[in-house]
Design an enzyme around this catalytic site. Structure first.
Site: not given
Length: 490
Positions: A248, A270, A383
């Site tokens: 990641d 991402k 998030m």
């Protein structure tokens, strides 16, 4: 002083230990484990040594040291607290060309007893030449933590089939490659998972040079939320085995620096507003490299199975016939809260924790807001920066108190960590005023206030310092006279 490293086979050989105290007791235990025939010379013995003498496990030479005690012995250890006596023992041993160790006295010793890492039949000895034995102990602790416990059974398995291996691979280079395959391939992995019969079958199959190549596999590894010290030992072992690492974007350079140097690294990160690798492409890359016979590590921030799509990747690989396992990681909610001094549960404040993702509005709309607005629980939101206004509004509209404490932890566990504290009604404006950026974890609930007293890492943001820049309706000092719905409209 440089020492010649040596592992001695003392099985069945007479060895002398001079001294009957606790140090001698430790030395005798190690010698007996090596199969030595131990004689202990001393006027008095500790009870444990006396019991061993009475049982015939050691021979007791009673009285003061005599040179005749050295007759026929192969090795001597002087373990008394009398340096003059130790020096006499060492001099007599040297005169007879018998190696002698004087405990904690390298100047009188002809050999040193190293600190040992035991993965029998593999043994690692560490020595500082007597200069600083405590450092040798610390190195041993490091090796103990990093050396795979399955390496001992692997060495034993290879030993059991050594003749067959030599016969199958008379060429030394080919034999070396075979042993590398045992270490890097499925045999060690099977032993690691206590599948001993399957491991032996895999070794025997590998001995058949006409056997098809061993397929690759994938392991999902949790890297933790950022601090490289939170990477687990199992995770570190996998990083040092990997042929390919798909990581990641939030996996930091300090963690990547611990990977196998010749492994191929592929950034499949991402991140909102930045480069985006579609999940379908990640799935195909994992499958492609595994089918090419490679050992693939999918390295994810936090824990692979907590909002990390690890379950999706496992299902995809399993349905395409690729073996896939998991090494859990420390998830962000646990680690970031701990680094901010926030217990997620507390007897007086919260008896449950809910882990939520607020990646997009669609995911938020599927949540049970009435349940989330309940008291005596902690919400840990992943998030959620882009959805703070929507999140706050829903909780207030469904009855969560406007003065519910929150803590917003930016870059949790990293040196640049910041913690913003405030009340729920002020959350969106304060986060904007203080320019909180991703990655950030949001903790909502009474336990958030404990960061004020218990924080021990990183900076605490002074929420009031920029309150004037924020909408008054969201400031802690604002005298709230509005209903939650009216406050939300503001």
């Amino acid at each position: 002083m440089r020492l010649y490293p040596l592992f001695a086979d003392l099985n069945g050989l007479p060895v002398l230990v001079v001294g009957g105290g606790s140090v001698a007791e430790r030395k005798v235990a190690a010698l007996l484990e090596a199969g030595a025939v131990v004689r202990v010379g001393a006027p008095r013995l500790l009870p444990a040594l006396a019991d061993q003498a009475a049982d015939g496990r050691i021979a007791h030479l009673d009285g003061a040291f005599e040179p005749s005690w050295l007759d026929d012995v192969w090795l001597v250890i002087a373990a008394t607290d009398n340096r003059d006596l130790n020096a006499e023992v060492a001099a007599c041993a040297t005169g007879r060309r018998i190696l002698c160790n004087v405990v904690d006295d390298p100047a009188l010793s002809r050999f040193q007893v190293p600190a040992v890492v035991d993965r029998a039949p593999l043994t690692i000895g560490i020595s500082t030449g007597g200069a600083a034995p405590m450092f040798a102990r610390r190195v041993r602790e490091t090796l103990e933590s990093h050396l795979d416990p399955a390496i001992g059974p692997l060495v034993a398995l290879a030993q059991r089939h050594r003749k067959a291996i030599v016969d199958a691979f008379p060429d030394l280079a080919a034999r070396r490659r075979f042993y590398d395959g045992l270490y890097d391939g499925p045999v060690l992995d099977l032993l690691r998972h206590a599948r001993h019969f399957e491991a032996e079958a895999a070794l025997l199959e590998a001995l058949d040079r006409d056997a098809p190549p061993v397929p690759g596999s994938v392991v999902l590894v949790g890297a933790g939320p950022g601090d490289p010290g939170l990477l687990t030992l199992a995770g570190l072992r996998e990083l040092n085995r990997a042929d390919v690492i798909l990581h990641d974007q939030l996996v930091g350079p300090e963690v990547l620096a611990m990977t196998r140097r010749d492994a191929e690294r592929i950034d499949v990160g991402k991140r909102g507003g930045g480069r985006h690798t579609p999940q379908s492409e990640i799935n195909e890359l994992l499958l492609q490299h595994a089918r090419a016979g490679r050992y693939v590590v999918r390295l994810k921030g936090g824990d692979p199975l907590v909002f990390g799509r690890g379950g999706e990747e496992m299902l995809y690989l399993r349905r395409h016939g690729v073996a896939c396992t998991v090494v859990p990681g420390v998830t962000a909610a646990v680690a970031c809260a701990a680094y901010a001094g926030i217990p997620l549960t507390h007897r007086e404040h919260a008896q449950s924790v809910r882990l939520l993702t607020a990646h997009c509005k669609d995911s938020l709309d599927t949540l049970d807001w009435a349940a989330l607005a309940g008291e005596r629980q902690t919400l840990a939101v992943y998030m959620g920066l882009a959805q703070l206004a929507h999140l706050t509004g829903q909780l207030l509209a469904h009855g969560r108190a406007a003065d519910t404490p929150f803590a917003l932890i930016e870059n949790g566990t990293l040196p640049q960590q910041r913690v913003l504290r405030g009340e729920l009604h002020a959350l969106p404006a304060l986060a904007s005023a203080h320019r909180i950026a991703a990655p950030a974890l949001l903790v909502i609930g009474p336990v958030a206030t404990m960061a004020d007293e218990l924080r021990w890492f990183g900076e605490m943001v002074d929420a009031a310092s920029r309150c004037a820049d924020a909408d008054l309706a969201f400031c802690p000092s604002f005298q709230r006279k509005l209903e939650p719905s009216a406050s939300l409209a503001t």
